[in-house]
Design an enzyme around this catalytic site. Structure first.
Site, PDB file in Angstrom:
ATOM      1  N   PRO A   1    -119.558  32.915   3.249  1.00 35.76           N
ATOM      2  CA  PRO A   1    -119.907  34.036   2.073  1.00 35.76           C
ATOM      3  C   PRO A   1    -120.298  35.501   3.131  1.00 35.76           C
ATOM      4  O   PRO A   1    -120.857  35.397   4.049  1.00 35.76           O
ATOM      5  CB  PRO A   1    -121.045  33.777   1.383  1.00 35.76           C
ATOM      6  CG  PRO A   1    -121.672  32.702   1.959  1.00 35.76           C
ATOM      7  CD  PRO A   1    -120.553  32.226   3.095  1.00 35.76           C
ATOM      8  N   GLY A   2    -119.473  36.453   2.733  1.00 36.89           N
ATOM      9  CA  GLY A   2    -119.938  37.823   3.373  1.00 36.89           C
ATOM     10  C   GLY A   2    -120.045  38.813   2.346  1.00 36.89           C
ATOM     11  O   GLY A   2    -121.278  39.071   2.028  1.00 36.89           O
TER      12      GLY A   2
ATOM     13  N   TYR B   1    -107.623  50.930  -1.251  1.00 38.23           N
ATOM     14  CA  TYR B   1    -107.020  50.067  -2.065  1.00 38.23           C
ATOM     15  C   TYR B   1    -107.675  50.132  -3.630  1.00 38.23           C
ATOM     16  O   TYR B   1    -107.806  49.270  -4.184  1.00 38.23           O
ATOM     17  CB  TYR B   1    -107.346  48.274  -1.780  1.00 38.23           C
ATOM     18  CG  TYR B   1    -108.325  48.028  -0.883  1.00 38.23           C
ATOM     19  CD1 TYR B   1    -108.250  47.700   0.333  1.00 38.23           C
ATOM     20  CD2 TYR B   1    -109.500  47.891  -1.620  1.00 38.23           C
ATOM     21  CE1 TYR B   1    -109.215  47.530   1.167  1.00 38.23           C
ATOM     22  CE2 TYR B   1    -110.639  47.191  -0.880  1.00 38.23           C
ATOM     23  CZ  TYR B   1    -110.378  47.120   0.461  1.00 38.23           C
ATOM     24  OH  TYR B   1    -111.354  46.665   1.408  1.00 38.23           O
TER      25      TYR B   1
ATOM     26  N   CYS C   1    -110.799  66.032   4.845  1.00 38.37           N
ATOM     27  CA  CYS C   1    -109.938  66.610   4.422  1.00 38.37           C
ATOM     28  C   CYS C   1    -108.662  65.800   4.008  1.00 38.37           C
ATOM     29  O   CYS C   1    -107.475  66.124   4.748  1.00 38.37           O
ATOM     30  CB  CYS C   1    -109.594  67.787   5.614  1.00 38.37           C
ATOM     31  SG  CYS C   1    -108.326  69.083   5.457  1.00 38.37           S
TER      32      CYS C   1
ATOM     33  N   TYR D   1    -118.350  46.093   3.673  1.00 44.87           N
ATOM     34  CA  TYR D   1    -117.392  46.933   4.052  1.00 44.87           C
ATOM     35  C   TYR D   1    -117.406  48.383   4.023  1.00 44.87           C
ATOM     36  O   TYR D   1    -116.362  49.329   3.882  1.00 44.87           O
ATOM     37  CB  TYR D   1    -115.817  46.347   3.457  1.00 44.87           C
ATOM     38  CG  TYR D   1    -115.688  45.077   3.484  1.00 44.87           C
ATOM     39  CD1 TYR D   1    -115.680  44.310   4.728  1.00 44.87           C
ATOM     40  CD2 TYR D   1    -115.845  44.063   2.459  1.00 44.87           C
ATOM     41  CE1 TYR D   1    -115.325  43.151   4.955  1.00 44.87           C
ATOM     42  CE2 TYR D   1    -115.727  42.653   2.901  1.00 44.87           C
ATOM     43  CZ  TYR D   1    -115.442  42.044   3.933  1.00 44.87           C
ATOM     44  OH  TYR D   1    -115.434  40.946   4.099  1.00 44.87           O
TER      45      TYR D   1
END
Length: 439
Positions: free
Chosen positions: A291-292, A334, A361, A390
């Site tokens: 698991p992360g 995503y 930008c 992340y």
């Protein structure tokens, strides 16, 4: 309004995490700021471990450090008795600097370099997850050179792919990871590994996807792996002592997500492995998982300062913050979805729908498109939930924006665990141009 872990609204109407006012944290450490709820991370880690203990099986729960790696985070994983999954020399170096026991480190990656593998061998990493034939040959050469018998798992692609509520049964040949279980590659890799005196083949590893909200994919993967193990038992006498079924357990980002308790994943995995072991008449292997996101994802909250505003009549209200794709690239990569509140005015009436724009930008630097908020203005703080996985690990210096600081909070105390980058840090590795002098 959904609050994760120890998050709550205090008597000032401010968002509080771990017993600490996030507005005070923003003022002390600046923004953008990542805040981690340590108690929630501990709860998740213990939940996974206890779920295996309940079944009385040997298991390792390895924190997938790609989700968020820092010395303090690795030390927290060690405090909770977790193993550690690293995928690069940098993650391995961080783990070693944190004093993490190398024998509990699993080294992944689809293109480990010679130097990275030598680093792993130098420090006695507990297991190397071999991903391809090139690595198998390179690691054999290095193991011979070192005079070591290296413990390995073979990563396979079992033909099961799972994401969120969907799972797909495919040949799974089109993947950059692992030996295909269906086209003979895994058979060939196992034969090569078993024939080498420099390897101790512990078992098999697979990873079927991410942000998974059901157990079907894990069950199918276990079935396909053990079907192959049954064949290997007959053809070459191989019986694994370890089966690693990876990670990918989902969390709640928004109200559209409906994750199940971690114990349900473990229950189904253990029950299926026990069933397969019985059918194949082999000893029970040690079960590993990785698991992360499910350990740190919803334990992280990012605090921003509100900046400029642009109102497009009859179209949209844009509210800009002092970060964006430089500290959370997931929405741009995503289309990741998040929920957020004004940290200093949590209970105020939400009287408009706004789009939260980052300061990079790029037109695509948008954190949240349609967010109900009170009328926001400079001086307000935006808290975006579930940024613990992340976020920092994929943070970047686009537009030469320094990466944020990271703070751990627990039991009313805050600890700075990653300092904020400075402008000096941004140019520290730069080398000036050598100019030619006209004579």
């Amino acid at each position: 309004m959904f609050f994760h872990g120890t998050s709550r609204v205090n008597d000032k109407g401010h968002l509080e995490i771990g017993g600490v006012d996030t507005v005070d944290l923003a003022k002390e450490y600046g923004t953008p700021l990542y805040i981690y709820d340590v108690a929630l991370i501990r709860e998740r880690a213990r939940g996974f471990k206890e779920a295996f203990q309940k079944h009385g099986v040997k298991a390792q729960v390895a924190y997938a450090s790609k989700a968020f790696s820092s010395i303090a985070m690795v030390q927290l994983a060690e405090e909770e008795g977790l193993s550690l999954d690293v995928v690069s020399g940098g993650e391995l170096y961080t783990a070693l600097q944190a004093g993490f026991p190398p024998e509990r480190i699993h080294f992944h990656g689809n293109n480990k370099s010679r130097d990275e593998l030598m680093m792993a061998l130098d420090h006695g990493v507990g297991c190397i997850v071999v991903d391809n034939f090139y690595e198998l040959e390179l690691l054999e050469q290095l193991s011979k050179q070192y005079g070591k018998k290296t413990a390995i798992l073979l990563r396979v692609t079992p033909g099961v792919e799972a994401h969120t509520h969907d799972y797909i049964l495919t040949g799974q040949e089109d993947s950059k990871f692992g030996f295909d279980l269906n086209n003979g590659q895994a058979d060939e890799a196992l034969q090569k590994a078993l024939s080498s005196p420099h390897f101790s083949v512990m078992g098999i590893h697979c990873h079927i996807g991410s942000q998974i909200f059901e157990t079907t994919g894990f069950v199918l993967a276990a079935q396909k792996i053990f079907q192959k193990i049954g064949q290997w038992k007959e053809t070459c006498g191989f019986i694994p002592t370890v089966v690693n079924l990876g990670g990918g357990f989902g969390i709640r980002y928004t109200s559209d997500d409906d994750p199940i308790p971690v114990s349900e994943y473990v229950d189904q995995i253990v029950e299926e492995v026990k069933k397969q072991v019985s059918e194949q008449n082999i000893p029970m292997p040690e079960i590993w998982i990785e698991p992360g996101r499910s350990l740190v994802g919803d334990a992280g909250t990012t605090i921003y300062s509100i900046g400029s505003r642009k109102d497009v009549p009859n179209v949209r209200h844009y509210v800009a913050v002092d970060g964006g794709m430089s500290d959370n690239i997931r929405p741009a990569l995503y289309d990741a979805k998040y929920e957020a509140v004004l940290a200093n005015r949590v209970l105020d009436e939400k009287n408009e729908i706004v789009a939260i724009a980052g300061k990079c930008c790029e037109s695509g630097d948008m954190l949240i498109w349609d967010l109900p908020l009170p009328k926001a203005a400079p001086g307000d703080y935006l808290a975006v939930f579930c940024t613990g996985a992340y976020g920092y690990s994929m943070a970047n210096n686009y537009n030469r924006i320094p990466r944020p600081a990271v703070v751990f909070v627990e039991n009313g105390e805050a600890q700075l665990v990653v300092k904020r980058e400075t402008y000096e840090d941004l140019v520290r590795l730069d080398v000036p141009l050598k100019t030619k002098v006209n004579k």
